[in-house]
Design an enzyme around this catalytic site. Structure first.
Site, mmCIF file in Angstrom:
data_model
loop_
_atom_site.group_PDB
_atom_site.id
_atom_site.type_symbol
_atom_site.label_atom_id
_atom_site.label_comp_id
_atom_site.label_asym_id
_atom_site.label_seq_id
_atom_site.Cartn_x
_atom_site.Cartn_y
_atom_site.Cartn_z
ATOM 1 N N ASP A 1 3.798 -10.695 7.224
ATOM 2 C CA ASP A 1 2.380 -10.469 6.398
ATOM 3 C C ASP A 1 1.363 -11.313 6.358
ATOM 4 O OD1 ASP A 1 3.520 -7.728 5.791
ATOM 5 O OD2 ASP A 1 4.483 -8.846 3.571
ATOM 6 N N GLU B 1 -1.640 -10.583 -0.999
ATOM 7 C CA GLU B 1 -0.405 -11.083 -1.565
ATOM 8 C C GLU B 1 -0.040 -12.119 -1.298
ATOM 9 O OE1 GLU B 1 2.364 -7.826 -0.016
ATOM 10 O OE2 GLU B 1 3.735 -8.042 -1.894
ATOM 11 N N ASP C 1 -3.133 -6.012 0.990
ATOM 12 C CA ASP C 1 -2.106 -5.830 1.943
ATOM 13 C C ASP C 1 -1.600 -5.775 2.599
ATOM 14 O OD1 ASP C 1 0.848 -5.531 1.604
ATOM 15 O OD2 ASP C 1 0.612 -4.488 -0.218
ATOM 16 N N ILE D 1 0.866 -6.321 4.238
ATOM 17 C CA ILE D 1 2.052 -4.320 4.381
ATOM 18 C C ILE D 1 2.232 -4.296 3.399
ATOM 19 C CG2 ILE D 1 4.064 -3.191 6.301
ATOM 20 C CD1 ILE D 1 4.173 -5.869 7.968
ATOM 21 N N ASP D 2 2.417 -3.245 3.274
ATOM 22 C CA ASP D 2 2.349 -2.632 1.725
ATOM 23 C C ASP D 2 4.258 -1.801 2.522
ATOM 24 O OD1 ASP D 2 3.069 -1.770 -0.705
ATOM 25 O OD2 ASP D 2 1.705 0.199 -0.576
ATOM 26 N N THR E 1 7.095 -3.024 2.583
ATOM 27 C CA THR E 1 7.749 -4.127 4.123
ATOM 28 C C THR E 1 8.988 -3.274 3.985
ATOM 29 O OG1 THR E 1 6.749 -5.570 2.461
ATOM 30 C CG2 THR E 1 7.514 -6.141 4.589
ATOM 31 N N ASP F 1 -1.733 -3.572 -3.903
ATOM 32 C CA ASP F 1 -1.346 -2.574 -4.048
ATOM 33 C C ASP F 1 -1.953 -0.874 -4.043
ATOM 34 O OD1 ASP F 1 1.035 -3.281 -3.036
ATOM 35 O OD2 ASP F 1 1.371 -3.387 -5.115
HETATM 36 C C1 2IP Z 1 5.835 -2.480 -2.833
HETATM 37 C C2 2IP Z 1 5.790 -0.745 -1.715
HETATM 38 C C3 2IP Z 1 7.073 -0.825 -2.646
HETATM 39 C C4 2IP Z 1 6.771 0.339 -3.613
HETATM 40 C C5 2IP Z 1 6.379 -1.267 -4.853
HETATM 41 C C6 2IP Z 1 5.134 -2.145 -3.986
HETATM 42 O O1 2IP Z 1 4.674 -3.358 -2.301
HETATM 43 O O2 2IP Z 1 5.167 -0.563 -1.608
HETATM 44 O O3 2IP Z 1 7.073 0.045 -1.805
HETATM 45 O O4 2IP Z 1 8.028 -0.074 -4.543
HETATM 46 O O5 2IP Z 1 5.250 -0.294 -6.342
HETATM 47 O O6 2IP Z 1 4.258 -3.286 -4.940
HETATM 48 P P1 2IP Z 1 8.179 2.098 -4.222
HETATM 49 O O7 2IP Z 1 8.219 2.017 -2.660
HETATM 50 O O8 2IP Z 1 9.710 2.249 -5.440
HETATM 51 O O9 2IP Z 1 6.994 2.801 -5.055
HETATM 52 P P2 2IP Z 1 5.480 -4.334 -0.908
HETATM 53 O O10 2IP Z 1 5.835 -3.759 0.321
HETATM 54 O O11 2IP Z 1 3.482 -4.825 -0.155
HETATM 55 O O12 2IP Z 1 6.296 -5.529 -1.387
HETATM 56 CA CA CA Z 2 2.504 -3.463 -1.862
#
Ligand code: 2IP
Ligand code: CA
Length: 376
Positions: A54, A79, A153, A155-156, A158, A303
């Site tokens: 990341d 992030e 971000d 990698i969203d 993750t 995000d």
């Molecule tokens: C996370 C990721 C999660 C999401 C959360 C984000 O970011 O996108 O999947 O939760 O809100 O902050 P959910 O899938 O329940 O919506 P990261 O993977 O960058 O930590």
């Molecule tokens: Ca994210």
């Protein structure tokens, strides 16, 4: 502005390459999925190669944007923090160096001397990406990069990236979980107002080539600045018979009360679940869902900034749910990106604390707010 967009498209592709290489090259993949046991658990860097991946992606973006637009350097936020501790307790700041060799040497100190992994990662960082084809010429906006800030971000979703389940995406259908939910998000906001004005979403794992077995990505982008509203995703055509109840995508961990109120508005068939905050907004951008509702403050500026810009380019937006419930959908409660929350600490300073609704059509935002009022 066209120059900045071109650069962000190119650098998002470089970031996507790093994300793919970490899964494709065996020595890096082994680190990525490694479960730590015993003594290793105490080695901070080893516990978390995914965090290093990341950080590396975030630093590649920061480095390339800073090199072309030095006036933006102090306004590129992400992030992750780029400070690491290696197995010897030394603190190392991960940055992209002038040459591949220098970057490899630096990475080796964070990877406790794993030269193979360090060299593979450095090669991906310094490799020029394939040309990204996008018709961005002629995008004229009377603003200069010194008026913008950036949220990254790297990698969203993750967890989906690490788990790595491969799904074959069907045209026009939302696919709730899998590698395609992992996204590189780069959002640009206006420093003066905090409005999101440009976004690039790179989906590194969009389609797997059946012959070579390698992954191909897909890029989505949008600009919403003054009268200029351009998006790589076409606007959905309005239905001649008007719209029925909205379809809504939620996190699987959404509150029961929100699920129930929305189920009575939409009907259970039109309530869907998917992973990744960025991916859920991308579903709204692509018209796979009419809205994404989140009742909790569990997302952050990094995000939502990029996908929010694409939604604005399409005539929609992302509002703060708590404020909209309080003051009505006509209130100016669009999320902004320039100011931290005053009382909060750490990452929470940048949380979208009131929850959110991402939408394309404001009449559907109104019916969602109507259904949730007094229920949460
Ligand atoms: C996370 C990721 C999660 C999401 C959360 C984000 O970011 O996108 O999947 O939760 O809100 O902050 P959910 O899938 O329940 O919506 P990261 O993977 O960058 O930590
Ligand atoms: Ca994210």
């Amino acid at each position: 502005m066209a120059d900045l967009l071109k650069l962000l498209l190119r650098v998002s592709e470089k970031a996507a390459n790093v994300a793919r290489v970490c899964r494709q090259e065996a020595p890096l993949f082994a680190l990525l999925v490694q479960e730590k046991t015993g003594d290793d658990k105490n080695k901070k860097f080893m516990q978390d190669f995914k965090t290093l991946a990341d950080v590396v992606i975030q630093e590649v973006i920061r480095h390339d944007v800073g090199a072309q637009f030095p006036e933006m350097v102090d306004f590129i936020h992400g992030e992750e923090s780029n400070k690491f501790e290696n197995g010897l307790g030394e603190s190392v700041t991960v940055t992209v160096r002038a040459t591949e060799q220098e970057t490899a040497t630096l990475l080796a100190t964070v990877l406790d001397g794993d030269l193979t992994a360090a060299a593979l990662l450095a090669r991906a960082i310094h490799q020029d990406p394939a040309t990204v084809d996008a018709s961005t010429d002629g995008l004229a906006v009377p603003l200069s990069p010194s008026q913008f800030g950036i949220w990254i971000d790297p990698i969203d979703a993750t967890s989906q990236y690490i788990e790595g389940r491969e799904e074959v995406l069907e045209e026009g259908r939302l696919s709730p979980s899998g590698l395609h939910c992992a996204l590189v998000l780069i959002g640009v906001y206006l420093r003066s107002t905090g409005a999101p004005v440009m976004g690039v979403i790179n989906q590194p794992f969009n389609r797997k080539d059946p012959t070579s077995g390698s992954w191909q990505g897909k890029i989505f982008w949008g600009v919403a600045c003054g009268d200029v509203k351009v998006c790589s995703v076409p606007r959905p055509r309005a239905s001649p018979t008007g719209r029925g109840p909205p379809s809504v995508v939620l996190s699987s961990s959404e509150k029961q009360a929100a699920k129930e109120s929305l189920a009575s508005l939409c009907g259970p068939q039109r309530l869907m679940y998917a992973s990744g905050a960025g991916y859920k907004i991308l579903c709204v951008i692509q018209g796979l869902a009419d809205a994404y509702v989140l009742s909790e403050g569990s997302t952050f500026k990094w995000d939502s900034c990029a996908p929010h810009a694409l939604l604005r380019a399409l005539g929609g937006g992302v509002v703060d749910l708590a404020r909209t419930l309080e003051s009505g959908p006509e209130a100016q409660a669009e999320l902004t990106y320039h100011q931290p929350r005053s009382q909060a600490k750490g990452a929470d300073r940048w949380a979208n604390s009131g929850g959110l609704v991402a939408y394309q059509d404001s009449s559907q935002l109104r019916s969602i707010i109507g259904a949730l009022r007094g229920k949460l």
